[in-house]
Motif scaffolding. Structure first.
Motif, PDB file in Angstrom:
ATOM      1  N   TYR A 200       0.851  -1.189   0.000  1.00 42.30           N
ATOM      2  CA  TYR A 200       0.000   0.000   0.000  1.00 42.30           C
ATOM      3  C   TYR A 200       0.884   1.236   0.000  1.00 42.30           C
ATOM      4  N   VAL A 201       0.692   2.117  -0.965  1.00 43.34           N
ATOM      5  CA  VAL A 201       1.484   3.341  -1.093  1.00 43.34           C
ATOM      6  C   VAL A 201       0.670   4.522  -0.587  1.00 43.34           C
ATOM      7  N   SER A 202       1.240   5.274   0.353  1.00 47.68           N
ATOM      8  CA  SER A 202       0.527   6.408   0.934  1.00 47.68           C
ATOM      9  C   SER A 202       0.526   7.598  -0.029  1.00 47.68           C
ATOM     10  N   ASN A 203      -0.130   8.671   0.360  1.00 47.62           N
ATOM     11  CA  ASN A 203      -0.261   9.849  -0.506  1.00 47.62           C
ATOM     12  C   ASN A 203       1.080  10.477  -0.850  1.00 47.62           C
ATOM     13  N   ASN A 204       2.053  10.382   0.058  1.00 46.18           N
ATOM     14  CA  ASN A 204       3.362  10.994  -0.209  1.00 46.18           C
ATOM     15  C   ASN A 204       4.313  10.046  -0.941  1.00 46.18           C
ATOM     16  N   GLY A 205       3.788   8.898  -1.364  1.00 46.40           N
ATOM     17  CA  GLY A 205       4.602   7.968  -2.143  1.00 46.40           C
ATOM     18  C   GLY A 205       5.381   6.962  -1.329  1.00 46.40           C
ATOM     19  N   SER A 206       5.318   7.049  -0.008  1.00 50.56           N
ATOM     20  CA  SER A 206       6.048   6.107   0.833  1.00 50.56           C
ATOM     21  C   SER A 206       5.181   4.894   1.155  1.00 50.56           C
ATOM     22  N   VAL A 207       5.843   3.840   1.601  1.00 50.80           N
ATOM     23  CA  VAL A 207       5.132   2.627   2.006  1.00 50.80           C
ATOM     24  C   VAL A 207       5.202   2.531   3.524  1.00 50.80           C
ATOM     25  N   PRO A 208       4.087   2.707   4.230  1.00 51.62           N
ATOM     26  CA  PRO A 208       4.113   2.673   5.700  1.00 51.62           C
ATOM     27  C   PRO A 208       4.513   1.290   6.220  1.00 51.62           C
ATOM     28  N   ASN A 209       4.955   1.245   7.475  1.00 52.03           N
ATOM     29  CA  ASN A 209       5.249  -0.034   8.106  1.00 52.03           C
ATOM     30  C   ASN A 209       3.979  -0.888   8.170  1.00 52.03           C
ATOM     31  N   HIS A 210       4.147  -2.193   8.020  1.00 53.84           N
ATOM     32  CA  HIS A 210       3.044  -3.161   8.074  1.00 53.84           C
ATOM     33  C   HIS A 210       2.020  -2.902   6.970  1.00 53.84           C
ATOM     34  N   ALA A 211       2.450  -2.302   5.851  1.00 53.27           N
ATOM     35  CA  ALA A 211       1.525  -2.018   4.755  1.00 53.27           C
ATOM     36  C   ALA A 211       1.618  -3.083   3.657  1.00 53.27           C
ATOM     37  N   TYR A 212       2.097  -4.269   4.005  1.00 49.48           N
ATOM     38  CA  TYR A 212       2.296  -5.314   3.010  1.00 49.48           C
ATOM     39  C   TYR A 212       1.363  -6.482   3.276  1.00 49.48           C
ATOM     40  N   LYS A 213       0.919  -7.102   2.205  1.00 49.72           N
ATOM     41  CA  LYS A 213       0.070  -8.292   2.311  1.00 49.72           C
ATOM     42  C   LYS A 213       0.279  -9.136   1.058  1.00 49.72           C
ATOM     43  N   TYR A 214      -0.076 -10.399   1.143  1.00 54.33           N
ATOM     44  CA  TYR A 214       0.017 -11.318   0.011  1.00 54.33           C
ATOM     45  C   TYR A 214       1.472 -11.424  -0.513  1.00 54.33           C
ATOM     46  N   HIS A 215       2.233 -12.339   0.049  1.00 56.72           N
ATOM     47  CA  HIS A 215       3.624 -12.546  -0.350  1.00 56.72           C
ATOM     48  C   HIS A 215       3.782 -13.832  -1.161  1.00 56.72           C
ATOM     49  N   ALA A 216       4.818 -13.871  -1.985  1.00 55.70           N
ATOM     50  CA  ALA A 216       5.181 -15.105  -2.704  1.00 55.70           C
ATOM     51  C   ALA A 216       6.651 -15.005  -3.069  1.00 55.70           C
ATOM     52  N   VAL A 217       7.333 -16.152  -3.162  1.00 55.12           N
ATOM     53  CA  VAL A 217       8.725 -16.174  -3.590  1.00 55.12           C
ATOM     54  C   VAL A 217       8.935 -17.431  -4.427  1.00 55.12           C
ATOM     55  N   MET A 218       9.781 -17.333  -5.458  1.00 55.58           N
ATOM     56  CA  MET A 218       9.978 -18.448  -6.378  1.00 55.58           C
ATOM     57  C   MET A 218      11.349 -18.360  -7.039  1.00 55.58           C
ATOM     58  N   VAL A 219      11.748 -19.455  -7.655  1.00 53.49           N
ATOM     59  CA  VAL A 219      12.946 -19.463  -8.499  1.00 53.49           C
ATOM     60  C   VAL A 219      12.548 -18.854  -9.833  1.00 53.49           C
ATOM     61  N   GLY A 220      13.310 -17.860 -10.308  1.00 56.55           N
ATOM     62  CA  GLY A 220      12.970 -17.152 -11.533  1.00 56.55           C
ATOM     63  C   GLY A 220      13.199 -17.980 -12.784  1.00 56.55           C
TER      64      GLY A 220
END
Length: 220
Positions: A200-220
């Motif tokens: 989630y990107v705030s109005n000033n363009g920064s990403v607040p703490n704990h503003a992340y959801k839905y993660h995934a990681v893989m071999v490219g």
């Protein structure tokens, strides 16, 4: 714990170890203990490196998932170390695009790495119906390389991070990004790693703490 001796299988009910010296030092028991310790060390190091691609990711199941993934990898050819296995073209073909997190709502194929052109292509539907987005959400893509050495250790490259906005709903317009080429190594092998998360990107363009959801990681 299970072990085999003289073509017979035995079960140790308690996990505190074997009390009898002959059993404790039997070659099959020692080999099982050493193999498990090797897998555990590699899985722990691998997990910590993967978490760098998913800052803020919390899931108590992830260690067991990585441990299972590593155990499956070793069964391909128990005689080889992890570096040799991961450097195999056959193994890489099986790993490419495989989501290691397993429980993610994101679709791994929404971001693909092209090893020949050295680009990442992002586009398409980002996830299943469980992915709920707000108007200021973006897809954050992290890319880098992990160098697997013959001694079982792992060295990480710098991570490139970029964000892609959504066109409509959870759909991404096709976007292509140039990324750093694979580092040249004299031993071991390198694998590209892709990390995805919704931010989630705030109005000033920064990403607040704990503003992340839905993660995934893989071999490219």
């Amino acid at each position: 714990m299970f072990f085999k001796r003289n073509n017979k299988h035995f079960v140790k009910l308690n996990s505190g170890g074997f009390a009898h010296e002959k059993v404790k030092n039997h070659k099959n028991v020692v080999k099982t203990r050493v193999d498990f310790a090797t897998r555990s060390r590699f899985a722990k190091d691998f997990k910590m490196n993967l978490l760098a691609y998913m800052p803020g990711y919390i899931d108590g199941r992830f260690h067991n998932v990585v441990m299972s993934w590593v155990s499956t990898l070793q069964r391909i050819d128990p005689r080889l170390g992890f570096s040799a296995l991961l450097g195999s073209a056959e193994v890489y073909a099986k790993l490419r695009g495989v989501e290691i997190t397993q429980f993610s709502c994101l679709y791994p194929n929404c971001a693909r790495y092209d090893r020949l052109q050295n680009v990442i292509t992002v586009g398409g539907v980002v996830g299943n119906s469980k992915v709920k987005l707000s108007p200021r959400d973006v897809l954050e893509v992290r890319f880098g390389w992990l160098h697997f050495l013959p001694n079982g250790s792992i060295q990480a490259s710098d991570i490139t991070c970029f964000q892609v906005g959504f066109e409509q709903g959870n759909y991404l317009q096709k976007t292509v990004f140039d990324v750093a080429p694979a580092p040249v190594v004299t031993e071991g092998c390198v694998l590209p790693i892709l990390g995805l998360r919704i931010a989630y990107v705030s109005n000033n363009g920064s990403v607040p703490n704990h503003a992340y959801k839905y993660h995934a990681v893989m071999v490219g």
